[in-house]
Write a protein that holds these residues in place. Structure first.
Motif, PDB file in Angstrom:
ATOM      1  N   GLU A   1      -3.528  -3.120   4.104  1.00 27.09           N
ATOM      2  CA  GLU A   1      -2.916  -2.985   2.784  1.00 27.09           C
ATOM      3  C   GLU A   1      -2.710  -1.520   2.424  1.00 27.09           C
ATOM      4  OE1 GLU A   1      -3.746  -4.341  -1.870  1.00 27.09           O
ATOM      5  OE2 GLU A   1      -5.166  -4.872  -0.282  1.00 27.09           O
ATOM      6  N   TYR A   2      -3.656  -0.678   2.834  1.00 26.75           N
ATOM      7  CA  TYR A   2      -3.531   0.758   2.601  1.00 26.75           C
ATOM      8  C   TYR A   2      -3.613   1.496   3.930  1.00 26.75           C
ATOM      9  CZ  TYR A   2      -4.076   0.049  -2.414  1.00 26.75           C
ATOM     10  OH  TYR A   2      -3.876  -0.341  -3.722  1.00 26.75           O
ATOM     11  N   ILE A   3      -2.741   2.452   4.095  1.00 26.99           N
ATOM     12  CA  ILE A   3      -2.784   3.349   5.253  1.00 26.99           C
ATOM     13  C   ILE A   3      -2.830   4.780   4.728  1.00 26.99           C
ATOM     14  CG2 ILE A   3      -1.552   1.775   6.790  1.00 26.99           C
ATOM     15  CD1 ILE A   3       0.998   3.330   6.233  1.00 26.99           C
ATOM     16  N   THR A   4      -3.107   5.727   5.617  1.00 25.79           N
ATOM     17  CA  THR A   4      -3.185   7.118   5.175  1.00 25.79           C
ATOM     18  C   THR A   4      -1.781   7.701   5.023  1.00 25.79           C
ATOM     19  OG1 THR A   4      -3.231   8.075   7.394  1.00 25.79           O
ATOM     20  CG2 THR A   4      -5.339   7.384   6.447  1.00 25.79           C
ATOM     21  N   LEU A   5      -1.703   8.774   4.269  1.00 22.83           N
ATOM     22  CA  LEU A   5      -0.425   9.451   4.080  1.00 22.83           C
ATOM     23  C   LEU A   5       0.162   9.895   5.422  1.00 22.83           C
ATOM     24  CD1 LEU A   5       1.737  10.759   2.281  1.00 22.83           C
ATOM     25  CD2 LEU A   5       0.263  12.789   2.143  1.00 22.83           C
ATOM     26  N   SER A   6      -0.675  10.409   6.304  1.00 20.47           N
ATOM     27  CA  SER A   6      -0.203  10.851   7.618  1.00 20.47           C
ATOM     28  C   SER A   6       0.386   9.692   8.405  1.00 20.47           C
ATOM     29  CB  SER A   6      -1.346  11.492   8.408  1.00 20.47           C
ATOM     30  OG  SER A   6      -1.881  12.600   7.722  1.00 20.47           O
ATOM     31  N   GLU A   7      -0.305   8.554   8.385  1.00 22.10           N
ATOM     32  CA  GLU A   7       0.223   7.377   9.081  1.00 22.10           C
ATOM     33  C   GLU A   7       1.548   6.935   8.465  1.00 22.10           C
ATOM     34  OE1 GLU A   7      -3.688   4.938  10.582  1.00 22.10           O
ATOM     35  OE2 GLU A   7      -3.385   5.138   8.412  1.00 22.10           O
ATOM     36  N   TYR A   8       1.621   6.993   7.161  1.00 21.28           N
ATOM     37  CA  TYR A   8       2.852   6.609   6.472  1.00 21.28           C
ATOM     38  C   TYR A   8       4.015   7.481   6.937  1.00 21.28           C
ATOM     39  CZ  TYR A   8       6.103   5.570   2.682  1.00 21.28           C
ATOM     40  OH  TYR A   8       7.211   5.177   1.962  1.00 21.28           O
TER      41      TYR A   8
ATOM     42  N   ASP B   1      -5.508  11.991   4.421  1.00 24.48           N
ATOM     43  CA  ASP B   1      -6.025  10.625   4.354  1.00 24.48           C
ATOM     44  C   ASP B   1      -5.827   9.963   3.001  1.00 24.48           C
ATOM     45  OD1 ASP B   1      -6.846  10.677   7.001  1.00 24.48           O
ATOM     46  OD2 ASP B   1      -8.819  11.506   6.507  1.00 24.48           O
ATOM     47  N   THR B   2      -4.955  10.534   2.185  1.00 24.94           N
ATOM     48  CA  THR B   2      -4.641   9.912   0.901  1.00 24.94           C
ATOM     49  C   THR B   2      -4.140   8.484   1.132  1.00 24.94           C
ATOM     50  OG1 THR B   2      -4.046  12.045  -0.065  1.00 24.94           O
ATOM     51  CG2 THR B   2      -3.228  10.058  -1.178  1.00 24.94           C
ATOM     52  N   PRO B   3      -4.756   7.476   0.495  1.00 23.82           N
ATOM     53  CA  PRO B   3      -4.330   6.084   0.731  1.00 23.82           C
ATOM     54  C   PRO B   3      -2.947   5.806   0.136  1.00 23.82           C
ATOM     55  CG  PRO B   3      -6.034   6.170  -0.964  1.00 23.82           C
ATOM     56  CD  PRO B   3      -5.928   7.552  -0.409  1.00 23.82           C
ATOM     57  N   VAL B   4      -2.128   5.122   0.916  1.00 26.12           N
ATOM     58  CA  VAL B   4      -0.770   4.740   0.506  1.00 26.12           C
ATOM     59  C   VAL B   4      -0.605   3.246   0.768  1.00 26.12           C
ATOM     60  CG1 VAL B   4       1.695   5.036   0.987  1.00 26.12           C
ATOM     61  CG2 VAL B   4       0.175   7.025   1.006  1.00 26.12           C
ATOM     62  N   GLU B   5       0.011   2.543  -0.158  1.00 27.45           N
ATOM     63  CA  GLU B   5       0.270   1.125   0.043  1.00 27.45           C
ATOM     64  C   GLU B   5       1.256   0.935   1.195  1.00 27.45           C
ATOM     65  OE1 GLU B   5       0.028  -1.445  -3.897  1.00 27.45           O
ATOM     66  OE2 GLU B   5       1.450   0.228  -4.115  1.00 27.45           O
ATOM     67  N   SER B   6       0.856   0.195   2.201  1.00 26.00           N
ATOM     68  CA  SER B   6       1.722   0.028   3.369  1.00 26.00           C
ATOM     69  C   SER B   6       2.959  -0.802   3.064  1.00 26.00           C
ATOM     70  CB  SER B   6       0.942  -0.607   4.523  1.00 26.00           C
ATOM     71  OG  SER B   6       0.563  -1.939   4.209  1.00 26.00           O
ATOM     72  N   LYS B   7       2.923  -1.579   1.978  1.00 29.23           N
ATOM     73  CA  LYS B   7       4.094  -2.397   1.652  1.00 29.23           C
ATOM     74  C   LYS B   7       5.317  -1.537   1.309  1.00 29.23           C
ATOM     75  CE  LYS B   7       3.017  -3.087  -3.293  1.00 29.23           C
ATOM     76  NZ  LYS B   7       2.698  -4.105  -4.324  1.00 29.23           N
TER      77      LYS B   7
END
Length: 609
Positions: free
Chosen positions: A11-18, A182-188
């Motif tokens: 549901e949440y991924i990191t900013l870098s992953e985003y 690692d700031t959490p971002v909604e993957s949706k």
């Protein structure tokens, strides 16, 4: 852990992953750069995205060149550097991409926000607590600079940066502090596609401009189309090709757009280079009653060095974001939307022009004895017959940037060069980036041709960025690298007419040993000295197979240059005589008359190699 049903991610991924997922959605699969103290945590997340790879360059300048070459084939490239020392090493490459309209996302790993707020004197700073100094520098050579600080809007800032780089085809600077990776971002958010379409135009203004353009098209008796650099940069090759086929007007490319037009078209007449164009080309272009230039990037190039002016006063100049007609300029008109509307409105039945094709671009097959020493003019004619469909042909600032314009590209071929910015050494990095891009296009079945990457680079330029040969070998890439060995900087030597100036000389290398030195195991090398050597090489069927990296050393005299460069020098002499000054860059090409001379009159004798 909760997973979204649509993309299989948490549901949440990191900013870098985003960030890396967004790039992967645009089929950007190779990321260039070097690790550093403030970006390794960011790079770590790259490996969480399937089929994304880290190129791992040898220095940041080369990485910027590679990103540029990659972007020219994929529409966007991503460069990751560390704060300060890393990003400043890449500045020259980024500036070149800005000048040449190449989309790059430059991601900079920055110190933590706490250190910035307290103005701590961390390493890679200037010791004055100013953490924005480098982004201010970047603001002059990017379309946008953005420093992530708002954790609520960080994903939107990533999206906006990517879209700006893609749409404007300019570099964009994105700074990410290490503590925000690692700031959490909604993957949706990834479920919503990026809007990378160019803005739509004001319909009233657009219709007015199209009406004026069509009136010129319908009445023209001697029209000409020029395809310029932004046709390729803004992905308008198909639209431009359709426009040429439907109007049947004579069409020419500029040096920056070589490969943008299918050169097998009956209406293709060659490359227009202003005052140093061939007489056949100038006769058609200079006496056109209507000149339509698509993808304008009009400049007095420092490397091609021609006086770029059009004799006809009834010009239609279509820039990426505006249109200039005879006495009017229409700003805020985006070329992609405009070309689509123009093609929709075009009525071929109203065209009064009677198609008379320009003289076809014919590349002669010169007959010389096998023992004859090599000359630039002969090589560029012969190599045309070895090119095949879909080849990616890269040239360096120098003699090759002139010589390539006399070659004829097969269907589906592309050209990569940097004639406006003209940074010597650019081409080897661009070759790496283009090789990655072509490999990906083939794997994704997006390239229908048995394409090869072919590089022509002078020995002086090659020595500037030779380290990137290591990265090419590391990834098993298989370009052809033709080193034109003329013992230094021949363009400057020739134009300055100082063949004995030692500052144009370079240390002689044993080039053929470089591939094994950098660890290559499957490779081919040749030293090519005579006409016979060259013909034997290109007529070998095995040599044409793209199955290994090849390094070919082509031996040439120090003062040997292509005909176009001779013409450029003669143009300058004519200008000096007429004006009594050292240079006059404002002189229109139509006012300069040059006499072509035989190559041997400005070259060394055969025994001088």
């Amino acid at each position: 852990m909760n997973y979204t049903q649509s993309n299989g991610l948490p549901e949440y991924i990191t900013l870098s992953e985003y960030l890396f997922h967004r790039l992967k959605q645009l089929n950007i699969e190779t990321i260039f750069g070097l690790p550093g103290a403030f970006n390794t945590a960011l790079i770590d997340k790259l490996y969480t995205v399937l089929n994304l790879r880290w190129a791992g360059n040898t220095n940041e300048l080369n990485a910027a060149y590679a990103t540029d070459g990659y972007s020219r084939l994929k529409g966007l490239g991503c460069l990751v550097t560390t704060f300060g020392v890393g990003e400043l090493s890449a500045v020259n490459g980024i500036a070149g991409s800005y000048a040449e309209h190449v989309g790059i996302l430059h991601v900079v790993g920055m110190p933590p926000t706490s250190a910035q707020t307290k103005q701590l004197l961390l390493h890679h700073t200037l010791g004055n607590g100013d953490y924005n100094v480098y982004s201010r520098m970047a603001s002059e050579i990017t379309a946008n600079t953005r420093l992530i600080s708002d954790t609520e809007l960080c994903a939107e800032h990533v999206d906006q940066s990517i879209c700006t780089a893609w749409i404007q085809q300019k570099p964009v600077y994105l700074g990410i502090p290490i503590n925000l990776n690692d700031t959490p971002v909604e993957s949706k958010k990834l479920n919503y596609a990026l809007n990378i379409q160019a803005p739509t135009n004001n319909p009233v203004v657009e219709n007015e401009v199209i009406e004026q353009i069509l009136n010129k098209i319908y009445k023209a008796k001697n029209p000409v189309i020029i395809s310029d650099a932004c046709v390729t940069r803004h992905r308008l090759i198909k639209q431009t090709q359709e426009f040429c086929e439907r109007t049947k007007f004579p069409v020419f490319a500029t040096p920056m757009s070589k490969g943008s037009i299918d050169e097998s078209l009956m209406s293709f007449g060659g490359v227009f280079m202003g005052s140093i164009s061939s007489p056949d080309v100038r006769e058609v272009v200079d006496f056109a009653d209507v000149l339509i230039v698509i993808g304008c990037l009009l400049s007095d190039f420092n490397t091609s060095s021609f006086h770029f002016a059009y004799k006809t006063k009834d010009n239609v100049l279509i820039y990426p974001t505006c249109v200039k007609l005879k006495n009017s300029t229409y700003p805020d008109l985006y070329i992609e939307s405009l070309m689509k509307a123009l093609l929709f409105a075009l009525d071929e039945s109203r065209i009064t022009y009677t198609a008379t094709h320009p003289q076809r671009m014919i590349v002669p097959r010169s007959e010389l004895p096998n023992r004859h020493s090599l000359r630039q003019e002969w090589i560029w004619n012969q190599i045309s017959h070895w090119f095949r469909e879909g080849d990616i042909i890269i040239t360096e600032t120098g003699t090759s940037s002139f010589g390539i314009n006399q070659t004829k590209f097969p269907h589906g071929s592309s050209g990569i060069s940097q004639p406006l910015w003209g940074s010597v050494g650019y081409s080897l990095g661009a070759c790496l980036g283009a090789s990655f891009a072509l490999q990906e296009l083939k794997l994704n079945q997006l390239n229908p041709f048995p394409s090869r990457v072919i590089l022509f680079v002078g020995d002086g330029a090659f020595q500037l960025t030779v380290q990137e040969l290591s990265t090419i070998i590391r990834w098993g890439l298989t370009p052809y690298i033709f080193i034109l060995n003329n013992q230094g900087y021949s363009v400057d030597r020739f134009l300055h007419h100082r063949s004995n100036a030692s500052y144009y000389d370079i240390q002689s290398w044993d080039y053929l040993r470089l591939l094994p030195t950098f660890g290559a195991t499957s490779y081919e090398t040749k030293k090519v000295v005579t006409v016979g050597d060259f013909l034997q090489m290109i007529h070998d069927p095995g040599f044409s197979k793209d199955d290994k990296i090849r390094l070919l050393e082509i031996m040439l005299p120090p003062m040997d240059v292509p005909q176009a460069l001779m013409d450029k020098w003669l143009t300058e002499q004519e200008t000096k005589k007429r004006t009594g000054s050292e240079s006059d860059i404002s002189t229109p090409s139509s006012q300069i008359s040059i006499k072509r001379i035989k190559p041997e009159n400005l070259m060394l004798a055969d025994n001088d190699i």
